[in-house]
Design an enzyme around this catalytic site. Structure first.
Site, PDB file in Angstrom:
ATOM      1  N   LYS A 116      55.734 101.902  26.844  1.00  0.00           N
ATOM      2  CA  LYS A 116      54.968 100.659  27.003  1.00  0.00           C
ATOM      3  C   LYS A 116      55.773  99.453  26.553  1.00  0.00           C
ATOM      4  O   LYS A 116      55.720  98.405  27.178  1.00  0.00           O
ATOM      5  CB  LYS A 116      53.652 100.731  26.224  1.00  0.00           C
ATOM      6  N   LYS A 197      52.863 109.813  36.206  1.00  0.00           N
ATOM      7  CA  LYS A 197      51.493 110.120  35.799  1.00  0.00           C
ATOM      8  C   LYS A 197      50.499 109.160  36.463  1.00  0.00           C
ATOM      9  O   LYS A 197      50.780 107.967  36.568  1.00  0.00           O
ATOM     10  CB  LYS A 197      51.428 109.975  34.276  1.00  0.00           C
ATOM     11  N   LYS A 200      45.670 104.248  34.852  1.00  0.00           N
ATOM     12  CA  LYS A 200      44.644 103.217  35.065  1.00  0.00           C
ATOM     13  C   LYS A 200      45.274 101.880  35.387  1.00  0.00           C
ATOM     14  O   LYS A 200      44.692 101.053  36.069  1.00  0.00           O
ATOM     15  CB  LYS A 200      43.840 103.005  33.769  1.00  0.00           C
TER      16      LYS A 200
END
Ligand code: TYM
Length: 332
Positions: A116, A197, A200
């Site tokens: 991130k 992956k 969202k």
């Protein structure tokens, strides 16, 4: 015959964007399936969402949406307390106490932090501290089991390390939890790119199967899913990640063994596989969507559920926080 007391389960989801089939198969489906066996605490982790920039109105809406989806997916209030993390201040308070026993190096090693932070120009302290807040969430409730998808395994292992370190330094304070990862569906990949992956935060059409996508959108995304040119149906994540992903979704939905699934699809082409996966996904999500849309008619209902959930879990959290404060010498 006397039964052993039920153990506690804790898990949570960030209200950041639309929940997808990975969140369902990796987490919520298993929570619902096993809920009768445990005392369950399921949280909407809004403080975690703040570790990356959020639109306030959207965040507020998303918190309610996740809570309604929990119920629509089958969580039963008789077995589960559902609440919003920020409604229980003990989470933030315990995080501070745990920060002070957590070596910085443990946090810098976390793969999610590395991923991130690589995507951000500037990183908040909160993003680095994210796993300590997660540890606080879990150990505040004397949690035995944490059912999550594969990507959270490292965070639960860190939670164990933090709990053990605190117990060693200040005496027995916290239960050391175990992670529960499902056999199938623990890591659902993007349909457009089966090497990444399902997430969202990726908004691209055809990437995720969102729980509230209409059936025609779900079908279209599955029919267009990336596969390969081997024309072979096999559970082979290395050579055939796209086909593996579809089979894995099918397995997690139907609960069948690999052998049963291979027998069902052998000899058929990818078109047939996709069609059957699409049917299974739509059949699973349609009733969830129906319950969700009915619930959304009465916004007051979910407010009441969240309030009652917070009232139910607050004493558990406050009791454990007080023990930690006493063991640290902050209280008598
Ligand atoms: P979050 O919000 O990213 O994801 C919620 C749950 O969904 C699982 N999941 C997946 N499973 C399979 N395939 C995927 N593609 C996929 N994407 C997500 C996650 O593993 C998770 O179980 N840090 C957590 C939230 C959290 C938490 C906690 C969880 C905060 N405190 C305490 C458990 C206990 C997170 O970001 O999940």
């Amino acid at each position: 015959m006397t039964h052993p007391p039920k153990k506690r389960v804790f898990s949570g989801i960030q209200p950041t964007g639309n929940l997808h089939i990975g969140n369902y198969l990796g987490a919520i489906k298993n929570w619902a399936q096993e809920q009768h066996k445990y005392h369950n605490v399921f949280c909407i982790v809004d403080l975690h969402a703040l570790t990356l920039p959020q639109d306030p109105a959207e965040l507020y809406r998303s918190i309610r949406q996740v809570a309604m989806l929990y119920l629509a997916c089958g969580l039963d209030l008789e077995h589960c307390a559902i609440f919003v993390q920020s409604h229980i201040p003990a989470h933030a308070e315990l995080t501070w106490l745990l920060n002070c026993v957590t070596p910085l190096g443990w946090l810098e090693r976390m793969t999610q932090y590395k991923d991130k932070s690589a995507k951000q120009e500037s990183v908040s302290t909160g993003l680095l501290d994210y796993p300590v807040l997660m540890a606080a969430d879990i150990i505040l409730y004397d949690t035995h089991y944490v059912p999550v998808g594969e990507d959270q395994k490292q965070h639960v292992e860190l939670t164990r390390d933090i709990a053990i370190r605190f117990n060693n330094l200040y005496g027995e304070t916290f239960v050391v939890p175990d992670v529960l990862i499902p056999k199938a569906g623990a890591r659902v990949m993007g349909l457009d790119d089966p090497t990444a992956k399902m997430s969202k935060s990726i908004d691209k059409q055809g990437h995720a199967l969102r729980l509230l996508d209409p059936p025609n959108v779900l079908k279209k995304s599955i029919m267009r899913a990336t596969t390969d040119s081997l024309n072979r149906i096999a559970f082979d994540p290395v050579e055939q990640p796209g086909v593996f992903n579809l089979l894995n979704i099918y397995q997690a939905i139907t609960g069948q063994s690999e052998a049963q699934i291979l027998a069902e699809f052998s000899g058929g082409g990818y078109g047939n596989l996709k069609k059957r996966v699409a049917e299974a996904v739509v059949a699973t999500l349609e009733p969830i969507q129906q319950r969700y849309h009915e619930m959304a008619q009465d916004p007051g209902y979910i407010e009441q559920v969240l309030q009652a959930g917070a009232d139910r879990v607050r004493p558990i959290a406050e009791r454990r926080l007080l023990v930690a404060q006493k063991n640290l010498g902050l209280r008598k």
